[in-house]
Scaffold this motif. Sequence first.
Motif, PDB file in Angstrom:
ATOM      1  N   VAL A  81      -9.535   0.973   2.630  1.00 14.25           N
ATOM      2  CA  VAL A  81      -8.931   0.057   1.659  1.00 14.25           C
ATOM      3  C   VAL A  81      -7.634  -0.522   2.221  1.00 14.25           C
ATOM      4  O   VAL A  81      -7.369  -1.731   2.121  1.00 14.25           O
ATOM      5  N   VAL A  82      -6.832   0.342   2.837  1.00 12.20           N
ATOM      6  CA  VAL A  82      -5.574  -0.103   3.433  1.00 12.20           C
ATOM      7  C   VAL A  82      -5.840  -1.104   4.550  1.00 12.20           C
ATOM      8  O   VAL A  82      -5.169  -2.144   4.648  1.00 12.20           O
ATOM      9  N   ARG A  83      -6.809  -0.810   5.396  1.00 10.75           N
ATOM     10  CA  ARG A  83      -7.131  -1.733   6.497  1.00 10.75           C
ATOM     11  C   ARG A  83      -7.503  -3.116   5.967  1.00 10.75           C
ATOM     12  O   ARG A  83      -7.092  -4.138   6.516  1.00 10.75           O
ATOM     13  N   CYS A 139       0.790  -1.234   0.000  1.00 10.77           N
ATOM     14  CA  CYS A 139       0.000   0.000   0.000  1.00 10.77           C
ATOM     15  C   CYS A 139       0.820   1.280   0.000  1.00 10.77           C
ATOM     16  O   CYS A 139       0.251   2.375  -0.031  1.00 10.77           O
ATOM     17  N   ARG A 140       2.126   1.188   0.038  1.00 10.85           N
ATOM     18  CA  ARG A 140       2.947   2.398  -0.007  1.00 10.85           C
ATOM     19  C   ARG A 140       2.676   3.139  -1.325  1.00 10.85           C
ATOM     20  O   ARG A 140       2.777   2.574  -2.406  1.00 10.85           O
ATOM     21  N   GLY A 141       2.312   4.416  -1.217  1.00 10.42           N
ATOM     22  CA  GLY A 141       2.043   5.216  -2.403  1.00 10.42           C
ATOM     23  C   GLY A 141       0.672   5.010  -3.009  1.00 10.42           C
ATOM     24  O   GLY A 141       0.338   5.657  -4.013  1.00 10.42           O
ATOM     25  N   LEU A 142      -0.145   4.125  -2.444  1.00 11.63           N
ATOM     26  CA  LEU A 142      -1.493   3.862  -2.968  1.00 11.63           C
ATOM     27  C   LEU A 142      -2.287   5.162  -3.021  1.00 11.63           C
ATOM     28  O   LEU A 142      -2.251   5.961  -2.090  1.00 11.63           O
ATOM     29  N   ARG A 143      -3.031   5.340  -4.109  1.00 10.43           N
ATOM     30  CA  ARG A 143      -3.690   6.625  -4.325  1.00 10.43           C
ATOM     31  C   ARG A 143      -5.141   6.450  -4.753  1.00 10.43           C
ATOM     32  O   ARG A 143      -5.482   5.516  -5.476  1.00 10.43           O
ATOM     33  N   GLN A 144      -5.975   7.363  -4.268  1.00  9.07           N
ATOM     34  CA  GLN A 144      -7.361   7.446  -4.714  1.00  9.07           C
ATOM     35  C   GLN A 144      -7.652   8.923  -4.970  1.00  9.07           C
ATOM     36  O   GLN A 144      -7.851   9.695  -4.035  1.00  9.07           O
ATOM     37  N   GLY A 145      -7.638   9.310  -6.241  1.00 13.29           N
ATOM     38  CA  GLY A 145      -7.770  10.719  -6.556  1.00 13.29           C
ATOM     39  C   GLY A 145      -6.615  11.494  -5.953  1.00 13.29           C
ATOM     40  O   GLY A 145      -5.449  11.133  -6.144  1.00 13.29           O
ATOM     41  N   ASP A 146      -6.926  12.516  -5.196  1.00 12.79           N
ATOM     42  CA  ASP A 146      -5.884  13.319  -4.555  1.00 12.79           C
ATOM     43  C   ASP A 146      -5.548  12.827  -3.155  1.00 12.79           C
ATOM     44  O   ASP A 146      -4.786  13.474  -2.432  1.00 12.79           O
TER      45      ASP A 146
END
Length: 312
Positions: free
Chosen positions: A287-289, A252-259
């Motif tokens: 999502v990360v959890r 999940c490092r750097g995972l993005r959702q929009g901004d």
Amino acid sequence: MILALKNNEMLTRLPQVRGTYREQAALADVSWFRVGGHADILFAPADEADLQSFLANCPEDIPVTVLGACSNTLIRDGGVAGVVIKLGRPFGDIKINAERQVDAGAAVPDLMLSKQVAEAALSGLEFFRGIPGTVGGALRMNAGAYGNDTATVLTHAYAYDRKGNRHELKAHEMGFDYRHCALPQDLIFTGARFQTVPGDKTKIHAQMAEISASREDTQPIKSRTGGSTFKNPGGADPEGLKAWKLIDAAGCRGLRQGDAQISDLHCNFLINHGAATAADLETLGEVVRQRVKDHSGVTLQWEIKRIGREAI
């Protein structure tokens, strides 16, 4: 217009105060994430007596929420119902007595507390240099950093309940645990007393400089963020499970959702790159959890306090 009418009706039911009421106050302006809706009513007490009078006379069916620096708080997009109390300058004093005890108001920034105590050549509160919040928030969550926490230096906390009764609480009565205080959520902290010990001013400042440098090197402190997102499953144990390691291992490092993004620098930090909503940030956190749960079987617990209503 309907919401404004409801606020007007609420305002007529609130007690007279010497401080200020403000309707539909934008809370994104005070949030470190720069997201969130409005407060129905924002109340800034003139002083402790004004706060006490308000609480003693505020109708019980009107919700009351307290905000500090909002450095570890995610305010949802639908805003916060009822009255939001923001403690300001009247709760920002620091005093040091002959027993080297430090009295600090709930609105005192942790950074300012550590600096002023250091200038007095007193040791014990250096770790507050690494906490981007206020004394009130430190009490509510037993804030800690760099091997120390609020519980280890607190002697007393001062608070008011919803009926305006004042409480003086000893440290052992706080129900402190890792990033947790067991006292009722409706208690409003107004200040605290900390115990310090004599120290070498040069060494104290050097330790604080190390803490500051470490934060700059390892945390996205120049971004719109909210501090550590999740509690470490291993608690304060330096050998225990770390949230960031679990997040990293789950990809999940750097995972993005929009901004909204999980920081590349420290993956236990959420970042708003500018246009993210509170819903974007909270959804990404969930999502990360789920990914961490699927990968390691560990369910991460939110450290960031999420408050308010979702947008309609």
